[in-house]
Scaffold this motif. Structure first.
Motif, mmCIF file in Angstrom:
data_model
loop_
_atom_site.group_PDB
_atom_site.id
_atom_site.type_symbol
_atom_site.label_atom_id
_atom_site.label_comp_id
_atom_site.label_asym_id
_atom_site.label_seq_id
_atom_site.Cartn_x
_atom_site.Cartn_y
_atom_site.Cartn_z
ATOM 1 N N MET A 18 -1.851 9.541 -5.334
ATOM 2 C CA MET A 18 -2.902 8.540 -5.521
ATOM 3 C C MET A 18 -2.636 7.348 -4.608
ATOM 4 O O MET A 18 -1.490 7.078 -4.239
ATOM 5 C CB MET A 18 -2.968 8.097 -6.982
ATOM 6 N N THR A 19 -3.691 6.632 -4.279
ATOM 7 C CA THR A 19 -3.584 5.497 -3.367
ATOM 8 C C THR A 19 -3.800 4.178 -4.103
ATOM 9 O O THR A 19 -4.273 4.143 -5.236
ATOM 10 C CB THR A 19 -4.627 5.593 -2.239
ATOM 11 N N VAL A 20 -3.440 3.092 -3.423
ATOM 12 C CA VAL A 20 -3.798 1.748 -3.849
ATOM 13 C C VAL A 20 -4.404 1.071 -2.628
ATOM 14 O O VAL A 20 -3.910 1.222 -1.507
ATOM 15 C CB VAL A 20 -2.581 0.975 -4.390
ATOM 16 N N ALA A 21 -5.503 0.355 -2.824
ATOM 17 C CA ALA A 21 -6.233 -0.243 -1.707
ATOM 18 C C ALA A 21 -5.764 -1.676 -1.481
ATOM 19 O O ALA A 21 -5.599 -2.439 -2.433
ATOM 20 C CB ALA A 21 -7.735 -0.219 -1.983
ATOM 21 N N LEU A 22 -5.546 -2.025 -0.212
ATOM 22 C CA LEU A 22 -5.133 -3.380 0.155
ATOM 23 C C LEU A 22 -6.145 -3.959 1.129
ATOM 24 O O LEU A 22 -6.425 -3.367 2.180
ATOM 25 C CB LEU A 22 -3.748 -3.355 0.804
ATOM 26 N N PHE A 23 -6.692 -5.118 0.780
ATOM 27 C CA PHE A 23 -7.652 -5.822 1.622
ATOM 28 C C PHE A 23 -7.043 -7.154 2.027
ATOM 29 O O PHE A 23 -6.621 -7.934 1.171
ATOM 30 C CB PHE A 23 -8.970 -6.048 0.873
ATOM 31 N N THR A 24 -6.970 -7.415 3.336
ATOM 32 C CA THR A 24 -6.350 -8.646 3.813
ATOM 33 C C THR A 24 -7.408 -9.588 4.364
ATOM 34 O O THR A 24 -8.246 -9.197 5.166
ATOM 35 C CB THR A 24 -5.306 -8.352 4.897
ATOM 36 N N LEU A 25 -7.326 -10.836 3.903
ATOM 37 C CA LEU A 25 -8.311 -11.853 4.288
ATOM 38 C C LEU A 25 -7.676 -13.038 5.016
ATOM 39 O O LEU A 25 -8.301 -14.075 5.149
ATOM 40 C CB LEU A 25 -9.020 -12.372 3.040
ATOM 41 N N ASP A 54 9.269 2.996 -2.732
ATOM 42 C CA ASP A 54 9.413 3.401 -4.139
ATOM 43 C C ASP A 54 8.142 3.162 -4.948
ATOM 44 O O ASP A 54 8.143 3.370 -6.166
ATOM 45 C CB ASP A 54 10.558 2.611 -4.784
ATOM 46 N N LEU A 55 7.086 2.710 -4.295
ATOM 47 C CA LEU A 55 5.862 2.381 -5.016
ATOM 48 C C LEU A 55 5.241 3.610 -5.661
ATOM 49 O O LEU A 55 4.638 3.523 -6.741
ATOM 50 C CB LEU A 55 4.865 1.722 -4.052
ATOM 51 N N GLY A 56 5.364 4.764 -4.979
ATOM 52 C CA GLY A 56 4.801 5.994 -5.519
ATOM 53 C C GLY A 56 3.330 6.176 -5.218
ATOM 54 O O GLY A 56 2.717 7.132 -5.685
ATOM 55 N N HIS A 57 2.730 5.254 -4.450
ATOM 56 C CA HIS A 57 1.330 5.337 -4.061
ATOM 57 C C HIS A 57 1.215 4.988 -2.579
ATOM 58 O O HIS A 57 1.879 4.061 -2.102
ATOM 59 C CB HIS A 57 0.468 4.343 -4.862
ATOM 60 N N GLU A 58 0.374 5.709 -1.896
ATOM 61 C CA GLU A 58 0.092 5.366 -0.506
ATOM 62 C C GLU A 58 -0.820 4.130 -0.472
ATOM 63 O O GLU A 58 -1.763 4.021 -1.258
ATOM 64 C CB GLU A 58 -0.614 6.524 0.192
ATOM 65 N N VAL A 59 -0.509 3.212 0.434
ATOM 66 C CA VAL A 59 -1.299 1.991 0.552
ATOM 67 C C VAL A 59 -2.357 2.191 1.630
ATOM 68 O O VAL A 59 -2.034 2.432 2.803
ATOM 69 C CB VAL A 59 -0.416 0.775 0.896
ATOM 70 N N VAL A 110 -11.856 2.073 -5.646
ATOM 71 C CA VAL A 110 -11.421 2.618 -6.937
ATOM 72 C C VAL A 110 -12.366 3.729 -7.390
ATOM 73 O O VAL A 110 -11.935 4.680 -8.047
ATOM 74 C CB VAL A 110 -11.301 1.509 -8.002
ATOM 75 N N ALA A 111 -13.635 3.636 -7.008
ATOM 76 C CA ALA A 111 -14.564 4.716 -7.336
ATOM 77 C C ALA A 111 -14.185 5.995 -6.611
ATOM 78 O O ALA A 111 -14.452 7.102 -7.103
ATOM 79 C CB ALA A 111 -15.992 4.308 -6.980
ATOM 80 N N ALA A 112 -13.541 5.837 -5.449
ATOM 81 C CA ALA A 112 -13.105 6.996 -4.671
ATOM 82 C C ALA A 112 -11.737 7.504 -5.105
ATOM 83 O O ALA A 112 -11.224 8.464 -4.522
ATOM 84 C CB ALA A 112 -13.073 6.637 -3.190
ATOM 85 N N GLY A 113 -11.140 6.855 -6.096
ATOM 86 C CA GLY A 113 -9.898 7.375 -6.647
ATOM 87 C C GLY A 113 -8.683 6.482 -6.563
ATOM 88 O O GLY A 113 -7.605 6.869 -7.035
#
Length: 316
Positions: free
Chosen positions: A1-8, A34-39, A68-71
């Motif tokens: 699973m992924t986590v989304a990162l948006f930089t402003l 060690d996060l366990g999720h692709e960023v 998040v709707a995409a997973g």
């Protein structure tokens, strides 16, 4: 699973004349493996947070919602700290998803000794991935503390421990890389604007000693709403009371406290200019909301068909 990162942009990405990308921020970050999720990184336009608009922020929130709707397990937004508390609260008002939406940034840029950005970002990513942080809405993570967007304030101009929730304290902490949520406030329904926020003008007026109210003249002709930051529990000079009462017959006027913590009261004082007097004249009780968040909420409600007083009642 992924986590989304948006930089402003903001201090977290300032390296002299060079602006760091999301890849720069995450490369070789201790603990990221060690996060366990692709960023998944999306670099948004680099904007000083003083120039960030509600429209731009809502664009990023919409992109986070698509992620998040995409997973994605959750999303993180990095930005400057000047307006971070307002951005997080606006996002919280419109965010309908159980997945966490986490805001973070930095007070010390990467060219200084002891930059706080990497630790804040790693903690924010951990919170965004954590099942424990679901159904908490938008959050602010700084110095490994987890704060609800509804209550968090920037309380110091330079300290790395600037973000505090004076009325409630943090919801939890990141301890030894584990997200530990200590309390779970009830979530309120999200609000979806039905008009362009750019067309909605809401003024914020801070009451001061010997206030003559001249700045309020003609305000109802130029603005659709007003937030008053009054003394203490919601007081103004007696001479301002009829002026504010007149404005309240033309536009919504919300009464808040300028103190930085505590609530407006309803029935403690009864002199002209007291909270009882002002509420009787039609002002709306802002409760525990600080003036900045009250302005965000009022502006959003003016862009909907929501009953303003009814919604504010949920935040008092």
């Amino acid at each position: 699973m992924t986590v989304a990162l948006f930089t402003l942009g903001g201090t977290i990405s300032m390296a002299g004349s060079h602006r760091l990308t999301g890849a720069d921020l995450t490369t070789a970050m201790p603990g990221l493996t060690d996060l366990g999720h692709e960023v998944e990184i999306q670099d948004v336009e680099k904007i000083p947070s003083a120039n960030l608009t509600a429209a731009k922020l809502l664009e990023v929130v919409e992109a986070a919602a698509k992620a998040v709707a995409a997973g994605a397990a959750g999303a993180v937004i990095t930005q400057g700290t000047d307006t971070l508390e307002e951005s997080a609260f606006l996002a919280d008002l419109v965010w309908p998803h159980p997945q966490p939406l986490v805001f973070t940034g930095a007070m010390r840029n990467p060219t200084l000794a002891g930059p706080d950005g990497p630790a804040n970002l790693l903690a924010a990513l951990r919170v965004a991935c954590s099942p424990a942080a679901r159904d908490l809405g938008a959050l602010v993570v700084f110095t490994e503390e987890i704060h609800a967007a509804r209550w968090v304030r920037k309380t110091h101009s330079t300290s790395t421990a600037t973000f505090r929730s004076p009325n409630a304290g943090p919801l939890g902490h990141v301890v030894e890389d584990q997200v530990r949520v200590l309390t779970r406030p009830a979530r309120l329904e999200s609000i979806q604007a039905q008009a362009d926020l750019d067309s909605i003008r809401v003024a914020l007026y801070t009451v001061t000693m010997d206030d003559d109210a001249l700045l309020l003249q003609g305000l109802a002709d130029t603005h659709q709403g007003l937030v008053v930051a009054g003394y203490g529990v919601g007081h103004v000079p007696a001479a301002l009371a009829p002026v504010l009462g007149d404005l309240a017959t033309r536009i919504p006027v919300v009464l808040t406290s300028r103190t930085g913590a505590g609530s407006v009261v309803r029935n403690t004082y009864h002199s002209p200019g007291s909270e009882t007097d002002l509420l009787r004249r039609g002002l709306i009780d802002g409760g525990f909301l600080d003036p900045y968040k009250a302005r965000i909420l009022l502006r959003l409600l003016l862009a909907t068909n929501s009953g303003i007083a009814t919604v504010f009642e949920k935040y008092v």
